[in-house]
Design an enzyme around this catalytic site. Structure first.
Site, PDB file in Angstrom:
ATOM      1  N   CYS A  87       0.710  -1.129   0.011  1.00 54.61           N
ATOM      2  CA  CYS A  87      -0.108   0.038  -0.261  1.00 54.61           C
ATOM      3  C   CYS A  87       1.211   1.018  -0.097  1.00 54.61           C
ATOM      4  O   CYS A  87       1.228   1.547   0.809  1.00 54.61           O
ATOM      5  CB  CYS A  87      -0.869   0.205   1.256  1.00 54.61           C
ATOM      6  SG  CYS A  87      -2.053   1.397   1.032  1.00 54.61           S
ATOM      7  N   GLU A 399     -23.049   4.238   0.169  1.00 54.69           N
ATOM      8  CA  GLU A 399     -23.468   2.850   0.532  1.00 54.69           C
ATOM      9  C   GLU A 399     -21.978   2.034   0.186  1.00 54.69           C
ATOM     10  O   GLU A 399     -21.780   1.279   0.779  1.00 54.69           O
ATOM     11  CB  GLU A 399     -24.686   2.330   0.010  1.00 54.69           C
ATOM     12  CG  GLU A 399     -25.990   3.348  -0.279  1.00 54.69           C
ATOM     13  CD  GLU A 399     -26.384   3.062   1.284  1.00 54.69           C
ATOM     14  OE1 GLU A 399     -26.611   2.318   2.035  1.00 54.69           O
ATOM     15  OE2 GLU A 399     -26.630   4.011   1.942  1.00 54.69           O
TER      16      GLU A 399
END
Length: 429
Positions: A87, A399
């Site tokens: 990452c 969402e």
């Protein structure tokens, strides 16, 4: 009745005061996000301000507040954790903070340049990141009885919390494509944040940004002349002072450039060993000797919370608040769907609930959603296995973020359960 009212009044007043403070915190966080004063990850979470507040408070506590580990150790452990999933975003971010809190730049050359005590964490970091069910009491014993390099129990608990926090945060970063969009800049921190600003301080209101060094021309308000001062010696002193300040600033600029170059060159692969070690399907009970982790035997509520809170003061409450916040977020998702996502993630990591009907997982989660959830939770590193794209069209942005938050928190709790159970086994052995 009069007595009851008199007792109830201060309680109502206290609740109102607390609610007012909470509302003020939310407004301040929203303002910080709108100004770009927090990092890219926090901006993604801003659609859920109640959760963001809980997340930032926990993150700030484990990385900056009182604890057994020195600050450079904490950020270096975060680098090690983020590197397991390659990452770049988090490796760069924590490399920056590592140097700002006085970390030795040589450590950023690679894991072999770090102190032996930190290198001892490599194995448990690897296991928790990819196959947490392998975490064993023997790993804890190795760390606590390593001679001069041994860890204390309190130090180890804080280290484990940081590892699990950053592993799960990698899932969120890749799930939201934050790492793909990240390009480190030498002149400023990610997302345009000033290089001296600490995004983790946002939760505590510490948003003051130190001013840059003044230029030599700013130190001398007017051009000196013999006519104005009438003193040649005074003029010479001013010239000499100006030259010294200019040389000092040049040295500072060179040091800063070298520091930023070191950060930009902090390749995640430098901080990992055994790069081929990765996620594998949890062995079926009937096929191998790995036993399923049953929550009825060791749960966060009954066991993990009290242990971690006793060994690392207050962190249990902060983590518990995160788990509750993500579970109670208002969304279009039903409680059954959220529970199915949570339990499915725990299932693929070897954790099962005896009182849950896993047939609901297949009923509530479409195939694409299951593939996405598993990929983000178990192998988010897109450089090895591309994350299966999820059809986001019918979902709002909030969402989508909510699903990634559920994945992150479920993974965080799973890693903590395995690590804390191993610590418990060591303590009672």
């Amino acid at each position: 009745m009069i007595i009851c009212r008199s007792m109830d009044y201060p309680l109502r007043t206290q609740r109102q005061r607390v609610q007012k403070q909470v509302n003020g915190e939310k407004e301040r966080l929203s303002l910080l996000v709108s100004r770009g004063s927090v990092d890219a990850v926090s901006q993604q979470m801003a659609s859920h301000p109640q959760y963001l507040e809980s997340f930032l408070r926990t993150q700030h506590y484990i990385l900056h507040m009182d604890g057994p580990l020195p600050l450079p150790y904490r950020h270096y452990i975060a680098i090690m954790a983020a590197a397991r999933h390659h990452c770049n975003y988090l490796v760069y971010l924590h490399s920056t903070h590592f140097l700002r809190v006085g970390g030795d730049p040589k450590w950023l050359q690679g894991l072999e340049a770090a102190p032996p005590r930190l290198r001892l964490l490599d194995h448990i970091n690897k296991v928790l990141a990819h196959q947490p069910w392998l975490t064993a009491c023997s790993h804890i014993q190795t760390l606590l009885k390593a001679g001069e390099q041994c860890w204390s129990l309190a130090e180890l608990v804080q280290a484990v919390v940081i590892l699990a926090h950053c592993h799960s945060l990698c899932s969120f970063v890749f799930g939201c494509d934050t790492d793909a969009d990240f390009v480190p800049l030498s002149s400023k921190s990610p997302n345009g944040t000033p290089p001296t600003f600490c995004p983790f301080d946002a939760a505590n209101g510490n948003t003051n940004v130190p001013q840059s060094h003044a230029t030599p021309s700013e130190h001398i308000t007017g051009r000196p002349s013999l006519d104005s001062s009438g003193d040649v010696m005074c003029l010479k002193e001013r010239i000499q002072k100006s030259q010294e300040e200019r040389e000092k600033q040049t040295l500072q600029q060179t040091d800063t450039e070298e520091e930023e170059e070191m950060i930009c060159l902090a390749d995640p692969s430098r901080f990992i060993t055994d790069p081929d070690f990765c996620y594998q399907e949890f062995a079926r009970k009937e096929e191998d000797h790995f036993q399923v982790f049953r929550v009825q035997d060791y749960s966060w509520e009954d066991h993990g919370f009290s242990l971690v809170n006793r060994l690392y003061s207050d962190i249990g409450h902060l983590l518990d608040d995160r788990f509750r916040s993500v579970a109670t977020l208002s969304s279009l998702h039903s409680d059954d769907l959220k529970r199915a996502i949570w339990n499915y993630i725990h299932c693929v990591l070897g954790i099962r609930y005896d009182d849950y009907d896993y047939g609901e997982v297949n009923q509530l989660l479409e195939r694409d959603l299951k593939l996405y959830v598993k990929a983000v939770a178990c192998f988010p590193d897109s450089t090895k296995t591309p994350v299966c794209p999820l059809r986001w069209t019918p979902l709002k942005t909030s969402e989508r973020i909510h699903i990634n938050l559920l994945i992150m928190e479920a993974r965080l709790q799973a890693e903590l359960l395995y690590a804390l159970r191993a610590i418990t086994q060591y303590m009672i052995a």
